[in-house]
Design an enzyme around this catalytic site. Structure first.
Site, PDB file in Angstrom:
ATOM      1  N   TYR A 144       0.864  -1.179   0.000  1.00 37.68           N
ATOM      2  CA  TYR A 144       0.000   0.000   0.000  1.00 37.68           C
ATOM      3  C   TYR A 144       0.896   1.223   0.000  1.00 37.68           C
ATOM      4  O   TYR A 144       1.846   1.306   0.785  1.00 37.68           O
ATOM      5  CB  TYR A 144      -0.890  -0.012   1.247  1.00 37.68           C
ATOM      6  CG  TYR A 144      -1.753   1.219   1.424  1.00 37.68           C
ATOM      7  CD1 TYR A 144      -2.882   1.423   0.645  1.00 37.68           C
ATOM      8  CD2 TYR A 144      -1.433   2.176   2.380  1.00 37.68           C
ATOM      9  CE1 TYR A 144      -3.679   2.548   0.808  1.00 37.68           C
ATOM     10  CE2 TYR A 144      -2.230   3.301   2.556  1.00 37.68           C
ATOM     11  CZ  TYR A 144      -3.345   3.479   1.773  1.00 37.68           C
ATOM     12  OH  TYR A 144      -4.135   4.599   1.932  1.00 37.68           O
ATOM     13  N   ASP A 239       9.371   2.709  -1.161  1.00 38.10           N
ATOM     14  CA  ASP A 239       8.420   3.420  -0.307  1.00 38.10           C
ATOM     15  C   ASP A 239       8.831   3.130   1.136  1.00 38.10           C
ATOM     16  O   ASP A 239       8.511   2.074   1.687  1.00 38.10           O
ATOM     17  CB  ASP A 239       6.996   2.927  -0.596  1.00 38.10           C
ATOM     18  CG  ASP A 239       5.974   3.568   0.334  1.00 38.10           C
ATOM     19  OD1 ASP A 239       6.385   4.230   1.312  1.00 38.10           O
ATOM     20  OD2 ASP A 239       4.762   3.400   0.084  1.00 38.10           O
ATOM     21  N   LYS A 267       5.662   9.987   7.768  1.00 41.55           N
ATOM     22  CA  LYS A 267       5.513   9.568   9.166  1.00 41.55           C
ATOM     23  C   LYS A 267       6.592  10.127  10.096  1.00 41.55           C
ATOM     24  O   LYS A 267       6.479  11.246  10.564  1.00 41.55           O
ATOM     25  CB  LYS A 267       5.421   8.048   9.250  1.00 41.55           C
ATOM     26  CG  LYS A 267       4.215   7.510   8.442  1.00 41.55           C
ATOM     27  CD  LYS A 267       3.778   6.146   8.846  1.00 41.55           C
ATOM     28  CE  LYS A 267       2.777   5.545   7.893  1.00 41.55           C
ATOM     29  NZ  LYS A 267       1.390   5.662   8.280  1.00 41.55           N
TER      30      LYS A 267
END
Ligand code: HOZ
Length: 427
Positions: A144, A239, A267
């Site tokens: 994802y 990612d 994050k």
């Protein structure tokens, strides 16, 4: 456990916010029960509006590696706020942030800040397409990368949780440009390159999959991706929105010794404020506007508050022994929890990389999307509910990752292991 105030808030919210939440997994639809509405957090714990306090392993889905409301981050933010919250103009802080990132992550020569991980992956893909002049990309089933149109194909996280890995609203033509390979399976990647040898702009991968539960790469998988992409003139995009500064200062690429062409971050580099970044080799990044033809922009990009929280966090992470502590805490918890399940006769596949962890309820070794799906999600839901009752807060889906922070004490970890033992025995 009393959740009256949370339940009342959810009733209000459901009238005006889809499912009452601003991100689907938070609705608890796959685990049942009522999501506690959180009013505050400190260190390793979060407290809901009914006064229940939980030991937190969601960590805001990864960013809170220092624990919540770390005094140095709070103080830096207090000071920064007084200087204004957004300028929409260059600031010295952004330069410091770019220098910190580049010093830590050797594959990144240049970087650009954005406001979320989704923006980072979306921009990285556009850049890969603009730079190579090709249109197809390869992603892995169950990975994802945020809710980018062309990446919402066979997506993990909420897509996997709710059994809707392909989103409505993504034009078919765009979805056709997304080719799907199997995580940890190089032959599936070779097959796609054999089919489209000159058409693939980029291969995007979570080097440690964190959105179909947590699945580490098999030995040789990432190395193989590097070799295949180089051979085909395709960009390898890591990612590292979850793994960046989580599994070490150099991220998963440092841990496994891989040199991707581009990296997406988010994050942790925002210290809990909305942030993302993407970067990589200088010649690729020079294709970005206004130097080059690939357009990308953002009003809040490099926002002074987000950069302040992120910079303060990164500087603490650079201090001696931080990642050793995270490794120790992760190992202690991982071992204790795995023993607790096994003592109760429950089969699990226990995964951990540093302070990232996940337990799948299956006999089958979990290496990819299909094997992740072999986990007994009904059992997971019962475990989840039991742990919440015991004051332990984990993600409300099997297909997410747990995070230990620097703020978790041995007492917190022991309490968690005991709670797992109690819940597992009662299943
Ligand atoms: N689905 C994302 C985590 N993998 C974000 C979840 C949330 O913030 O609710």
């Amino acid at each position: 456990m009393k959740l009256d105030t949370s339940i009342a808030l959810m009733e209000r919210a459901k009238k005006i916010i889809p499912a009452g939440v601003n991100s689907p997994v938070r609705a608890y639809l796959s685990v049942g029960g009522h999501p506690p509405f959180i009013k505050e957090a400190k260190g390793a714990t979060i407290t809901d509006v009914d006064g229940n306090t939980y030991i937190d392993y969601v960590a805001s889905w990864g960013p809170m590696i220092l624990g919540h409301a770390h005094p140095r981050v709070v103080e830096a933010l207090n000071q920064a706020t007084r200087r204004g919250t957004s300028y929409g103009a260059p600031t010295p802080l952004e330069v410091e942030m770019a220098e910190e990132i580049i010093a830590a992550v050797p594959s990144m020569d240049w970087v650009r800040m954005v406001s979320s991980g989704t923006e980072a992956t979306m921009s990285a893909l556009r850049l890969a397409r603009g730079y190579t002049g090709r249109s197809k990309i390869i992603k892995f089933e169950g990975c994802y990368h945020g809710h980018v149109d062309s990446l919402l194909v066979k997506a993990g996280s909420g897509g996997m949780t709710f059994g809707t890995p392909d989103s409505a609203g993504v034009p078919e033509g765009l979805a056709r440009e997304t080719l799907i390979a199997r995580f940890n399976d190089l032959s599936s990647v070779e097959t796609l390159f054999a089919q489209y040898p000159e058409e693939i702009a980029g291969v995007i991968v979570e080097p440690i999959a964190g959105n179909m539960g947590m699945i580490p790469p098999r030995e040789g998988f990432l190395e193989g991706l590097r070799e295949i992409t180089r051979r085909h003139g395709t960009l390898l995009i890591f990612d590292e929105v979850i793994t960046g500064f989580r599994v070490g200062l150099t991220g998963a690429q440092g841990l496994f010794g891989i040199d991707p062409d581009m990296t997406c971050l988010g994050k942790i580099i925002g210290g809990g404020l909305p942030v993302g970044a993407f970067g990589g080799k200088a010649d690729i990044m020079q294709a970005l506007a206004p130097l080059g033809p690939v357009y990308q922009a953002g009003t809040l990009s490099g926002n002074p508050l987000a950069v302040t929280a992120g910079l303060t966090t990164l500087r603490i992470l650079k201090e001696e022994g931080v990642y050793e502590q995270l490794e120790e805490k992760g190992a202690y918890l991982g071992k204790g929890v795995a023993e607790a399940y096994r003592d109760a006769g429950i089969s699990i596949q226990s995964h951990r990389v540093g302070s990232m962890f996940c337990n799948f309820f299956t006999d089958t070794p979990v290496t990819d999307y299909d094997t992740a799906k072999s986990s007994d999600t009904d059992l997971f839901a019962r475990v989840f509910t039991g742990l919440l009752e015991e004051g332990i807060y984990i993600a409300p889906s099997q297909f997410e990752t747990g995070f230990v922070s620097l703020a978790h004490t041995k007492g917190d970890l022991d309490r968690t292991i005991e709670a797992v033992r109690k819940v597992a025995k009662g299943l």
